[in-house]
Motif scaffolding. Structure first.
Motif, PDB file in Angstrom:
ATOM      1  N   ILE A 191       3.421  11.298   9.653  1.00 46.53           N
ATOM      2  CA  ILE A 191       1.749  10.485   9.107  1.00 46.53           C
ATOM      3  C   ILE A 191       1.470   9.416  10.409  1.00 46.53           C
ATOM      4  CG2 ILE A 191       1.665   9.007   7.161  1.00 46.53           C
ATOM      5  CD1 ILE A 191       4.270   9.697   5.590  1.00 46.53           C
ATOM      6  N   PRO A 192       0.373   9.531  10.594  1.00 48.04           N
ATOM      7  CA  PRO A 192      -0.606   8.475  12.006  1.00 48.04           C
ATOM      8  C   PRO A 192      -0.413   7.272  10.435  1.00 48.04           C
ATOM      9  CG  PRO A 192      -0.899  10.356  12.060  1.00 48.04           C
ATOM     10  CD  PRO A 192      -0.071  10.510  10.621  1.00 48.04           C
ATOM     11  N   VAL A 193       0.074   6.147  10.943  1.00 48.25           N
ATOM     12  CA  VAL A 193      -0.614   4.719  10.198  1.00 48.25           C
ATOM     13  C   VAL A 193      -1.689   4.886  11.533  1.00 48.25           C
ATOM     14  CG1 VAL A 193       0.363   2.900   9.719  1.00 48.25           C
ATOM     15  CG2 VAL A 193       1.659   5.044   8.864  1.00 48.25           C
ATOM     16  N   TYR A 194      -2.475   3.923  10.946  1.00 46.87           N
ATOM     17  CA  TYR A 194      -3.805   3.000  11.389  1.00 46.87           C
ATOM     18  C   TYR A 194      -4.653   1.833  10.346  1.00 46.87           C
ATOM     19  CZ  TYR A 194      -6.828   0.441  14.254  1.00 46.87           C
ATOM     20  OH  TYR A 194      -7.838   0.037  14.978  1.00 46.87           O
ATOM     21  N   ASN A 195      -3.907   0.970  10.178  1.00 44.87           N
ATOM     22  CA  ASN A 195      -4.938   0.070   9.602  1.00 44.87           C
ATOM     23  C   ASN A 195      -5.192   0.577   8.327  1.00 44.87           C
ATOM     24  OD1 ASN A 195      -4.994  -1.849  11.511  1.00 44.87           O
ATOM     25  ND2 ASN A 195      -7.034  -1.256  11.887  1.00 44.87           N
ATOM     26  N   VAL A 196      -4.434   0.737   7.486  1.00 47.82           N
ATOM     27  CA  VAL A 196      -4.148   1.227   6.412  1.00 47.82           C
ATOM     28  C   VAL A 196      -3.187   0.651   5.403  1.00 47.82           C
ATOM     29  CG1 VAL A 196      -4.859   3.849   6.848  1.00 47.82           C
ATOM     30  CG2 VAL A 196      -2.104   3.158   6.588  1.00 47.82           C
TER      31      VAL A 196
END
Length: 98
Positions: A8-13
């Motif tokens: 799971i890549p996470v960026y401003n979520v």
């Protein structure tokens, strides 16, 4: 060997990431058989804090942060850490059901 690696890549979520991670944790499979790899790709919102709260004390979750390098870089980092026979990329604004 794990059967499944969920990356799971996470960026401003910050609005979605908790639901995504909870859906991965709440699967009908033993935590021994799968791993969750979360890559924080330089989020500037509260995504990092939300993920930290959800993953503590979970042996099958790996959580790392990197400077913002984009989705492909975050996925590749997850791939380099994966130990599963099968790989599943999950977008952090999505969720999975049992």
């Amino acid at each position: 060997m794990k059967k499944l690696s969920l990356i799971i890549p996470v960026y401003n979520v910050e609005k979605y990431v908790a639901r995504c991670i909870q859906s991965c944790i709440n699967q009908n499979i033993s935590s021994v058989d799968y791993e969750i790899i979360i890559i924080n790709d330089g989020s500037t919102d509260s995504s990092l804090q939300i993920v930290n709260a959800l993953v503590k004390d979970r042996d099958n979750i790996t959580f790392i942060s990197q400077k913002n390098e984009g989705l492909s870089s975050a996925r590749n980092k997850g791939l380099s850490l994966a130990k599963g026979e099968y790989i599943w990329f999950i977008d952090s604004d999505d969720w999975i059901e049992i």
